[in-house]
Design a protein around this motif. Structure first.
Motif, PDB file in Angstrom:
ATOM      1  N   LEU A  91       0.808  -1.229   0.000  1.00 41.26           N
ATOM      2  CA  LEU A  91       0.000   0.000   0.000  1.00 41.26           C
ATOM      3  C   LEU A  91       0.836   1.271   0.000  1.00 41.26           C
ATOM      4  O   LEU A  91       0.279   2.369  -0.043  1.00 41.26           O
ATOM      5  N   SER A  98       0.034   3.239  -3.181  1.00 38.19           N
ATOM      6  CA  SER A  98      -1.381   3.472  -3.475  1.00 38.19           C
ATOM      7  C   SER A  98      -2.149   4.088  -2.310  1.00 38.19           C
ATOM      8  O   SER A  98      -3.104   4.850  -2.522  1.00 38.19           O
ATOM      9  N   ASP A  99      -1.782   3.790  -1.087  1.00 37.47           N
ATOM     10  CA  ASP A  99      -2.485   4.320   0.086  1.00 37.47           C
ATOM     11  C   ASP A  99      -1.487   4.455   1.237  1.00 37.47           C
ATOM     12  O   ASP A  99      -1.516   3.696   2.203  1.00 37.47           O
TER      13      ASP A  99
END
Length: 519
Positions: free
Chosen positions: A411, A414-415
């Protein structure tokens, strides 16, 4: 007449070292049934038969950790290859054999490779035998057949995954029982073929295994374990986006949670705890472990049924297996993980039936002054076998904390906000007084934070070397170490982190199996 003997039956298959469940003998005129064996034609029939055959493959997992000299020589071979190759571990300067692993002076003839190869393909063969016999007429219900197929495929995938980590997918891919001894040698596979087979097997297991087992079947693979391994397989194949949904599913919906404190995770009293996704079930003096088939010794000899973790620690001069100074320096001195993982001067050292305050152990040997404590400590007397060689504390080979950090890894780009939260979830559980990883870090800084946290959280658990390789930073990491004044040869003795296939298997194959390019 074919007979099957789960305890002692074994032979070497030409081209693939497979300890096997089958012993072939010629029928004589009397066709007598051996008193100490089970007839194969009558064995694979009931549910209990298939359970026993399936547990034989689990027993091979346990055998990876064996120390033995009876039937197949091994002295902590799995430990040497997966722990001694970490930058977290070293040895004193007089232990040349172990320093060869630390400095990557390994060859196709190095002892660990034929041992691990044999056990890996023993486990694969045993799983394949179950799959083969499921196709024959038997008493299993359709539901039971599906469950045992799923469990056998989980086991086959697990062993092939270990092969992938060590040999990069270039070792043989064994998807059927080898019955023809004249054509038993299997060729090299490719990474793509190996990964595809592993994922297919884990997926079938995830779709068809139970989510949990009762207390009589503790340790058997579950659908959640298979799902976790699907994520891990994709991650090790370099496909973070494919790994992410599997990790997310286990994190959001699975039955796991972190233990309240780090030390409890490895406590003998908390085997198979809430944080354990999968662990190796070692024996106990009560002989109540269904995994235990003892492939290496007579039934009275228990050394192969535990782990030789802390033996050979010389509390005066050092140890064969020592935490490295680099590892200790990378840790905050107040991090509770450090006191759980290592012994230092002034600590109370616990042995089998004794304890004392540890003095200076550096002496004149060049020891780092540290000893490995993880999995041991005060409870060591509870897990000691009669011969005091090994301990019986299960090995937590896949923990929820490990999965959380791998999920965070997928992640980071992306996050990053969720990735930061996940890293801190593990960090602050294990080190409550720590400063949290701050929000808003750059991708590079967050990656560094993730990698450091994995190093500290998972030290001495067999993940570090493979992390460094898959991150592409093994060369720079090992080059930066002072390895007992011996220059490490990681770049020449491995092929981008892949170890050589055992020369014995290449020779035995008659040209069917070849060495990995560059080795």
């Amino acid at each position: 007449m074919k007979i099957i003997n789960f305890i002692s039956g074994r032979f070497r298959v030409y081209g693939l070292s497979l300890f096997t469940l089958l012993l072939f003998t010629e029928c004589n005129d009397l066709d007598l049934q051996p008193l100490d064996a089970v007839i194969e034609e009558n064995f694979f029939n009931t549910e209990n038969d298939f359970k026993g055959a399936t547990l034989a493959s689990y027993s091979s997992m346990q055998s990876l950790y064996a120390t033995t000299a009876e039937n197949l020589f091994a002295v902590n071979e799995w430990w040497k290859l997966t722990i001694m190759t970490e930058d977290n571990v070293t040895s004193d300067p007089f232990n040349i054999d172990l320093l060869n692993y630390s400095n990557f002076r390994v060859f196709p003839t190095t002892t660990a490779f034929p041992f691990i190869y044999t056990i890996v393909y023993q486990g694969v063969h045993r799983a394949n035998k179950v799959l083969q016999k499921l196709e024959d007429e038997n008493e299993l219900t359709a539901e039971e057949k599906t469950q045992y197929e799923a469990e056998a495929k989980f086991l086959r995938a697990w062993f092939h995954f270990q092969s992938f980590k060590i040999w990069g997918g270039y070792a043989p891919l064994s998807l059927a029982v080898v019955d023809d001894l004249n054509n038993a040698a299997l060729p090299n596979s490719t990474p793509a073929e190996t990964i595809s087979a592993i994922l297919a097997d884990f997926q079938f297991a995830a779709d068809n295994l139970p989510e949990s087992w009762d207390s009589q079947n503790t340790g058997r693979a579950t659908a959640w374990a298979a799902t976790a391994y699907l994520g891990k397989t994709h991650l090790y194949n370099g496909d973070l986006s494919a790994a992410q949904p599997f990790f997310q599913d286990v994190y959001d919906n699975g039955p796991y949670s972190l233990m309240a404190d780090y030390a409890s995770v490895f406590d003998y009293d908390f085997e198979n705890n809430q944080e354990s996704i999968f662990e190796i079930q070692f024996a106990s003096n009560s002989d109540d472990n269904g995994w235990v088939l003892d492939d290496f010794h007579t039934e009275n000899f228990k050394a192969s049924q535990g782990y030789h973790r802390g033996a050979d620690q010389d509390t005066s001069n050092g140890s064969l297996y020592e935490p490295s100074v680099d590892y200790v320096n990378s840790s905050d001195p107040d991090d509770p993980r450090l006191s759980t993982n290592i012994y230092r001067e002034g600590d109370t050292y616990y042995g089998f039936g004794f304890d004392f305050v540890l003095g200076d152990i550096t002496a004149e040997t060049g020891s780092t002054g540290y000893l490995i404590k993880k999995y041991r400590g005060e409870n060591i007397a509870k897990m000691a076998p009669l011969n005091f060689v090994v301990d019986y504390n299960n090995e937590r080979i896949f923990r929820f904390a490990d999965l959380i950090l791998m999920y965070a890894e997928t992640l980071i780009e992306s996050d990053p906000t969720l990735a930061t939260q996940l890293i801190n979830e593990v960090r602050l559980r294990s080190f409550p007084a720590a400063t949290a990883v701050p929000a808003g870090l750059s991708t590079a800084d967050l990656t560094d934070a993730l990698r450091l946290e994995r190093r500290l959280e998972l030290a001495f658990e067999g993940h570090r070397y493979f992390d460094l390789v898959r991150w592409g930073i093994a060369q720079e990491t090992f080059d930066a170490l002072d390895t007992a004044e011996i220059e490490n040869t990681w770049d020449t003795q491995t092929a981008n982190g892949i170890f050589p296939l055992p020369q014995t298997e290449i020779d035995r194959s008659g040209g069917v199996l070849s060495q990995i390019d560059g080795l």
